[in-house]
Design an enzyme around this catalytic site. Structure first.
Site, PDB file in Angstrom:
ATOM      1  N   GLU A 171       0.819  -1.221   0.000  1.00 41.25           N
ATOM      2  CA  GLU A 171       0.000   0.000   0.000  1.00 41.25           C
ATOM      3  C   GLU A 171       0.850   1.268   0.000  1.00 41.25           C
ATOM      4  O   GLU A 171       0.506   2.248  -0.647  1.00 41.25           O
ATOM      5  CB  GLU A 171      -0.967   0.000   1.184  1.00 41.25           C
ATOM      6  CG  GLU A 171      -2.150  -0.941   1.025  1.00 41.25           C
ATOM      7  CD  GLU A 171      -1.790  -2.403   1.246  1.00 41.25           C
ATOM      8  OE1 GLU A 171      -0.687  -2.679   1.759  1.00 41.25           O
ATOM      9  OE2 GLU A 171      -2.606  -3.279   0.903  1.00 41.25           O
ATOM     10  N   HIS A 182     -12.004  -5.697   7.728  1.00 40.83           N
ATOM     11  CA  HIS A 182     -12.759  -5.491   6.491  1.00 40.83           C
ATOM     12  C   HIS A 182     -13.999  -4.657   6.787  1.00 40.83           C
ATOM     13  O   HIS A 182     -15.025  -4.796   6.126  1.00 40.83           O
ATOM     14  CB  HIS A 182     -13.156  -6.842   5.864  1.00 40.83           C
ATOM     15  CG  HIS A 182     -11.981  -7.679   5.482  1.00 40.83           C
ATOM     16  ND1 HIS A 182     -11.345  -8.519   6.355  1.00 40.83           N
ATOM     17  CD2 HIS A 182     -11.295  -7.758   4.316  1.00 40.83           C
ATOM     18  CE1 HIS A 182     -10.324  -9.110   5.744  1.00 40.83           C
ATOM     19  NE2 HIS A 182     -10.270  -8.666   4.507  1.00 40.83           N
TER      20      HIS A 182
END
Lengths: 431, 380
Positions: free
Chosen positions: B114, B184
């Site tokens: 990321e 999530h």
């Protein structure tokens, strides 16, 4: 990684072809019992004996050098054959940087500027690399690359105005000293967080590659300490997998502030990581301006021809303290520094070369140093008298436009300052 | 880093068919989860497209986002779209067919990193090209926090305007999804709301998602779009197929009312719309519902006008209570509307815990908790 034994041999393409044939065979249901067909590795053979792969199985990547300590070119085929004019510019730019560093370092000591970082001992890696590039090539730096700016034409007043953050500073006084930047010289503004520039440089290189008829590459400078950051890993890997024309230029000067390189990593420096990421790699003597120049020249041609990255590690020694906030004799002996400040110093080496060539004129050089000293001292006097930018500029450039909440905050401060004028250094700022 | 899409990552391109099927399987599993997990905490309230921006077409949110990116890539030859697994269409199908249409040089997978994605994107934008970067889940944006906060947000400022990465947009799926647990489900908008230089928006459905994404891509500042992932399939509207943008920094009044102001964003807007219905029916309380849309900069005028009118405000968000963006709203409202307020500003939020798996129904600021807050605030 087997090919590391012969670092000049780069066999990625052949290996990829072999991999492709293997996977084709796999898909078509053919059998090849000799070699592994795992998708995650190159076509490596199976072996039936367990053996640890040890770091010492690989010879260290050699250090390419052109000039020896005496300033002689050992192998004439490696002579870049630069004319007297170019060599003199190299020398003078190194001297200018060195002289400016000495004075600005002192002026920080006197409390005239808040902070400074010198470039002592690394002048050749700046000037040698910059000289091999085109101005259109985009530079991302760490903070110890002022020589690249000198070569590109950044002026003494621009350096010093930035250090003072006055109204002439193109950065508008927002960053600490030595955080230079120049749009016209394609030198992306320096920021303090280490290594963040590396994946950015890779992204810029990708964008350049996408332009039709691209003829510019990106060069990203970083120290060997910065190479320990996660962003360095990201940059190496993205540059390789996304085929970016970027030169990842590591200034390995042996220290990250007080941390010696043997506490920074245990492998063969930074260069050895290149092949592990599938990147072509060069290691050179960063105190030898011609070695850096040649390496950079080859690197630039390679990245533009292949649209692939290169890792270039220039070995040097950080002769100066890390910064004005650091006393490096607290963690390393003074006589070690002295060796690198004399016989192994990049400026001394080039000077010896010029003496052999008959291009060095003691009187002329003394005159030049004197002249630079005078210019720098004069500029310090001028720059410190210049007003700082209007304080309202503090609110500008946060966004392309000023949102209403920032306008309100600016108005709030305006009223406060108006009511409490005497408590703020208004006379030092433009109105 | 574990994400639902990770399993298919090791499979090379020649096995793409397998990986597509695998991913579809995994994500169909999301859709067809067992009844206990499928229990949704909201009812979707579609937005009606009013403006004339081309034909209307029924779309869910991932399709609207896909169309926005299609338009961006078509209009701007410099635009690049990248991230983990975006090449085959993305683990939420947002980039379906775009690689085929625009080529793998413009729509491509990156390595799984990321901070690399964000840094690379800043570099693309700094070269003047348009970067549309995807972070697979907002929960995984934190490795890129340094690049976003120290770099992207400060690029223009620190260089005196010489350099900027304004053509950068980061998209990241966020929010509760029923069973996403700790990594999530997160709603990290408040972390970024504390960062001058960024724009942060959250759509409530397909029309808004397309308009906001196109606005962010065009905006000369680095933008983050957090897309509530539970809406990707569940939110279906008649979306204009043409090119249009939704104004950044502008809140939407979805329902006018005089008694209580309800403020939310993303999925929570739909919870609040239902709460407004329930409040009317059960309490005869007239709620004004505001979708804040933009977290940074946020629409102070719309919020303060409404708070001044109703005198009572409930702010609701999925993210934890302490230092959630509701704190900023509450503090600002009490400072600017102090004399108009009839009750303290009430915050109904996730608890100050990590986002749990099996306890999700007890964690979320659902309609029952929001309605209770409305009851409390009118009885204050």
């Amino acid at each position: 990684m087997l090919f590391l034994r012969n670092p000049t041999k780069i066999i990625t393409r052949a290996a990829r072809l072999r991999q492709h044939r293997l996977t084709t065979a796999l898909v078509e249901g053919k059998r090849n019992y000799g070699q592994a067909m795992f998708p995650g590795a190159r076509a490596a053979p199976f072996v039936n004996q367990l053996k640890l792969t040890m770091p010492q199985d690989y010879a260290p990547i050699p250090i390419y050098r052109v000039l020896n300590r005496e300033g002689e070119i050992a192998d004439p085929t490696q002579d870049p054959r630069l004319g007297q004019e170019v060599v003199e510019k190299m020398f003078r730019d190194m001297v200018l940087l060195n002289t400016m560093d000495k004075i600005l370092y002192e002026s920080q000591r006197q409390g005239r500027i808040s902070f400074y970082m010198t470039n002592f001992g690394e002048e050749a890696s700046h000037i040698g690399s910059a000289a091999a590039l085109e101005l259109r090539d985009i530079i991302y730096g760490q903070y110890r690359e002022a020589g690249v700016l000198v070569w590109r034409g950044f002026k003494i007043d621009q350096f010093i105005d930035q250090c003072y953050g006055n109204d002439e500073d193109v950065g508008r006084g927002k960053q600490m000293p030595v955080h230079y930047g120049s749009k016209e010289l394609n030198f992306v503004t320096i920021s303090s967080p280490l290594t963040t520039q590396m994946p950015q440089a890779v992204g810029t290189a990708y964008a350049l590659k996408c332009r039709p008829k691209n003829d510019a590459c990106v060069v990203c400078y970083f120290g060997e300490g910065a190479a320990s950051e996660g962003d360095a890993h990201a940059a190496f890997n993205f540059a390789s997998t996304l085929d970016c024309p970027v030169i990842l230029f590591c200034r390995n000067n042996g220290f990250a502030i007080s941390t010696p390189s043997h506490e920074q990593y245990n492998g063969d420096g930074i260069a050895a990581r290149g092949p592990a990421y599938g990147i072509a790699t060069i290691r050179c003597d960063g105190t030898d301006v011609f070695a850096v120049y040649n390496a950079m020249k080859v690197a630039r041609e390679f990245v533009l021809r292949e649209n692939k990255p290169i890792v270039l590690e220039a070995m040097a020694y950080r002769v100066g303290h890390h910064s004005t906030s650091d006393d490096s004799t607290a963690y390393r002996p003074a006589d070690e520094i002295e060796v690198w400040n004399s016989v192994e110093h990049p400026i001394s080496k080039l000077k010896r070369y010029m003496v052999h060539k008959g291009w060095f004129n003691e009187a002329k050089e003394n005159e030049y140093v004197k002249d630079v000293r005078k210019q720098v001292l004069k500029q310090i006097a001028v720059s410190e008298k210049k007003l700082k930018p209007n304080w309202r500029e503090m609110f500008e450039g946060v966004y392309a436009e000023m949102p209403t909440h920032l306008q309100d905050q600016m108005n709030e401060l305006e009223q406060h300052v108006e009511a409490h004028k005497d408590n703020y250094p208004l006379k030092n700022f433009k109105h | 880093m574990f994400a639902w899409g990770v399993n298919c990552r090791n499979i090379r391109q020649h096995n793409m068919k397998v990986s597509v099927n695998l991913a579809r399987g995994l994500f169909n599993a999301l859709k067809t989860a067992p009844p206990a997990l499928a229990r949704s905490h909201f009812t979707y309230y579609p937005t009606t497209a009013t403006s004339d921006k081309g034909d209307l077409q029924k779309m869910n949110m991932f399709q609207a986002i896909n169309q926005a990116m299609d338009i961006a890539l078509d209009e701007d030859p410099s635009a690049l779209l990248f991230g983990e697994d975006v090449g085959f269409g993305g683990v939420f199908r947002c980039s379906m067919n775009l690689r085929d249409k625009y080529g793998k040089q413009r729509v491509f997978n990156t390595p799984l990193c990321e901070q690399g994605i964000a840094g690379f994107a800043i570099g693309v934008a700094n070269a003047g090209a348009t970067a549309i970067a995807e972070i697979q889940f907002a929960d995984y944006i934190f490795p890129a926090f340094d690049q976003i906060v120290n770099e992207a947000a400060k690029y223009r400022y620190r260089s005196g305007g010489m350099y900027d990465c304004g053509s950068l947009t980061i998209r990241a799926p966020c929010g509760a999804v029923g069973h996403g647990a700790l990594y999530h489900s997160q709603s990290p908008e408040a972390y970024f709301a504390h960062t001058p230089g960024l724009k942060v928006v959250i759509p409530r459905g397909p029309i808004k998602a397309k308009g906001l994404l196109l606005a962010c891509i065009k905006d000369p500042n680095p933008c983050i779009v957090f897309e509530p992932k539970t809406l990707y399939r569940a939110a279906v509207e008649q979306v204009p197929t043409g090119v249009y943008t939704s104004e950044l920094g502008k809140a939407d009044i979805l329902r006018e009312g005089n008694d209580v102001t309800l403020i939310g964003w993303g999925t929570q807007v739909h919870v609040l719309l239902e709460v407004a219905d329930l409040a009317k029916k059960e309490l005869n309380v007239d709620c004004e519902v505001i979708d804040l849309v933009s977290i940074l900069p946020w629409d102070r005028d719309t919020v303060c006008n409404s708070a001044s009118k109703t005198g009572r405000v409930v702010v609701a968000h999925e993210a934890p209570y302490t230092q959630g963006f509701g704190s900023e709203l509450a503090a600002y409202i009490q400072e600017k509307c102090f004399l108009r307020l009839e009750a303290p500003v009430k915050r109904v939020t996730g608890w100050d815990t990590p986002f749990p798996h099996v306890f999700e129904p007890f964690y979320l600021p659902d309609k029952h908790r929001c309605l209770a807050a409305v009851k409390d605030i009118v009885n204050y």
